[in-house]
Design an enzyme around this catalytic site. Structure first.
Site, PDB file in Angstrom:
ATOM      1  N   LEU A  55       3.575 -11.929   5.943  1.00 35.24           N
ATOM      2  CA  LEU A  55       4.838 -11.971   6.668  1.00 35.24           C
ATOM      3  C   LEU A  55       5.043 -10.694   7.473  1.00 35.24           C
ATOM      4  O   LEU A  55       5.094  -9.601   6.927  1.00 35.24           O
ATOM      5  CB  LEU A  55       6.002 -12.155   5.688  1.00 35.24           C
ATOM      6  CG  LEU A  55       5.868 -13.280   4.649  1.00 35.24           C
ATOM      7  CD1 LEU A  55       7.180 -13.471   3.913  1.00 35.24           C
ATOM      8  CD2 LEU A  55       5.404 -14.577   5.276  1.00 35.24           C
ATOM      9  N   ASP A 106       1.486  -5.700  10.205  1.00 29.08           N
ATOM     10  CA  ASP A 106       1.326  -4.698  11.252  1.00 29.08           C
ATOM     11  C   ASP A 106       0.534  -5.316  12.407  1.00 29.08           C
ATOM     12  O   ASP A 106      -0.590  -5.780  12.208  1.00 29.08           O
ATOM     13  CB  ASP A 106       0.579  -3.491  10.684  1.00 29.08           C
ATOM     14  CG  ASP A 106       0.592  -2.296  11.634  1.00 29.08           C
ATOM     15  OD1 ASP A 106       0.755  -2.497  12.851  1.00 29.08           O
ATOM     16  OD2 ASP A 106       0.422  -1.158  11.151  1.00 29.08           O
ATOM     17  N   ASN A 147      -4.413  -1.791  -1.811  1.00 25.68           N
ATOM     18  CA  ASN A 147      -4.899  -2.038  -0.469  1.00 25.68           C
ATOM     19  C   ASN A 147      -5.602  -3.397  -0.489  1.00 25.68           C
ATOM     20  O   ASN A 147      -6.747  -3.517  -0.913  1.00 25.68           O
ATOM     21  CB  ASN A 147      -5.874  -0.932  -0.048  1.00 25.68           C
ATOM     22  CG  ASN A 147      -6.353  -1.093   1.386  1.00 25.68           C
ATOM     23  OD1 ASN A 147      -6.202  -2.139   1.993  1.00 25.68           O
ATOM     24  ND2 ASN A 147      -6.941  -0.036   1.925  1.00 25.68           N
ATOM     25  N   ALA A 148      -4.893  -4.424  -0.045  1.00 29.47           N
ATOM     26  CA  ALA A 148      -5.423  -5.788  -0.130  1.00 29.47           C
ATOM     27  C   ALA A 148      -6.660  -5.981   0.728  1.00 29.47           C
ATOM     28  O   ALA A 148      -7.500  -6.840   0.432  1.00 29.47           O
ATOM     29  CB  ALA A 148      -4.342  -6.791   0.279  1.00 29.47           C
ATOM     30  N   ILE A 170       0.808  -1.212   0.000  1.00 25.05           N
ATOM     31  CA  ILE A 170       0.000   0.000   0.000  1.00 25.05           C
ATOM     32  C   ILE A 170       0.848   1.271   0.000  1.00 25.05           C
ATOM     33  O   ILE A 170       0.419   2.319  -0.477  1.00 25.05           O
ATOM     34  CB  ILE A 170      -0.966  -0.011   1.210  1.00 25.05           C
ATOM     35  CG1 ILE A 170      -2.073   1.029   1.035  1.00 25.05           C
ATOM     36  CG2 ILE A 170      -0.215   0.185   2.508  1.00 25.05           C
ATOM     37  CD1 ILE A 170      -3.158   0.932   2.081  1.00 25.05           C
ATOM     38  N   THR A 185      12.851 -11.547   4.353  1.00 24.28           N
ATOM     39  CA  THR A 185      12.317 -10.192   4.463  1.00 24.28           C
ATOM     40  C   THR A 185      13.202  -9.300   5.320  1.00 24.28           C
ATOM     41  O   THR A 185      13.967  -9.766   6.174  1.00 24.28           O
ATOM     42  CB  THR A 185      10.905 -10.203   5.061  1.00 24.28           C
ATOM     43  OG1 THR A 185      10.976 -10.652   6.423  1.00 24.28           O
ATOM     44  CG2 THR A 185       9.974 -11.110   4.266  1.00 24.28           C
TER      45      THR A 185
END
Length: 258
Positions: free
Chosen positions: A151, A154, A131-132, A94, A232
């Site tokens: 992964l 938030d 925005n998934a 996003i 990541t």
């Protein structure tokens, strides 16, 4: 031999020059998924021109099979792309600066990566700024995904913020729609409370069943799990700080079990 070594050195120098640097793309660590962001999104998956994302596959009917939701700086995508060269992968991010970094990173890797064979490298990976939580069904058709990744999402620590967590009963219905039976949801976090939250919601949803890490590795998914743990930026930060990582995997089942 000396000429080949010089060519490789020149290629390495070109890669260093072309690859984007994160320091030029920094922004806030998180974005509010309920805000009205300036986003362009397709009205349906059928209206997406995937050839613009995967030009090397323009003459095929391939669709993305791996989706990394909140892909951050693209570490998972970049790690998995050469490991699964025949699988199309899409990151969803996003934040505008972060998504631009991943896009620039992919573009640079496509022109700087050399190989002894003729296989196109990093042509199977792409990213959309999206925005998934609102638009995931606009990108993926029913049962088109085989792997879905969440992964280090938030954690939204405050109780009043839990509605913004990426795993929720409403959103799980959308994930189950996009994920084909037998497909896997991979989750990992360094926040135990969030791990328990995601795990409990997935366990309670009738179209997912828990599958432990050993079973997934026995099925040949060890390369994916290793990448989930280590690829990541967030995962590497946890390792540097000596923190814990909490992993969970869930399989999409065919029908709800009685």
């Amino acid at each position: 031999m000396a000429k080949r070594k010089r060519n490789l050195q020149q290629s390495d120098n070109s890669a260093i020059t072309l690859l984007p640097q994160k320091k030029h793309y920094r922004q806030r660590a998180h974005a509010n998924p309920f805000s009205d962001h300036s986003l362009d999104y397709p009205s349906s998956p059928q209206n997406i021109n995937w050839a613009t994302h995967y030009p090397a596959y323009a003459n095929t009917e391939k669709l993305p099979e791996f989706a990394d939701v909140g892909c951050g700086f693209g570490g998972l995508l970049i790690t998995l792309a050469p490991l699964f060269p025949d699988t199309l992968m899409l990151g969803m991010e996003i934040r505008v600066q972060v998504s631009q970094y991943v896009q620039d990173r992919i573009s640079a890797l496509r022109v700087t990566t050399t190989s002894d064979d003729s296989s196109p490298h990093y042509q199977n990976v792409s990213i959309v700024r999206a925005n998934a939580m609102k638009f995931l069904p606009n990108y993926f058709t029913k049962h088109s995904l085989s792997s879905l990744f969440f992964l280090f999402p938030d954690p939204h620590f405050k109780s009043r913020k839990h509605k913004a967590r990426i795993i929720s009963p409403t959103l799980l219905a959308e994930y189950a729609y996009a994920l084909r039976p037998g497909g896997i949801v991979y989750t990992i976090t360094d926040v135990k409370d969030l791990h328990e939250w995601m795990k409990s919601h997935l366990e309670a949803f009738p179209l997912f069943e828990s599958v432990d890490e050993e079973a997934l590795r026995a099925e040949g998914k060890g390369l994916i799990i290793d990448a989930v743990y280590t690829s990541t930026e967030e995962g590497k930060k946890v390792e540097r700080n000596g923190g814990d990582k909490w992993f969970a995997g869930f399989r999409r089942i065919e029908v709800a079990r009685q």
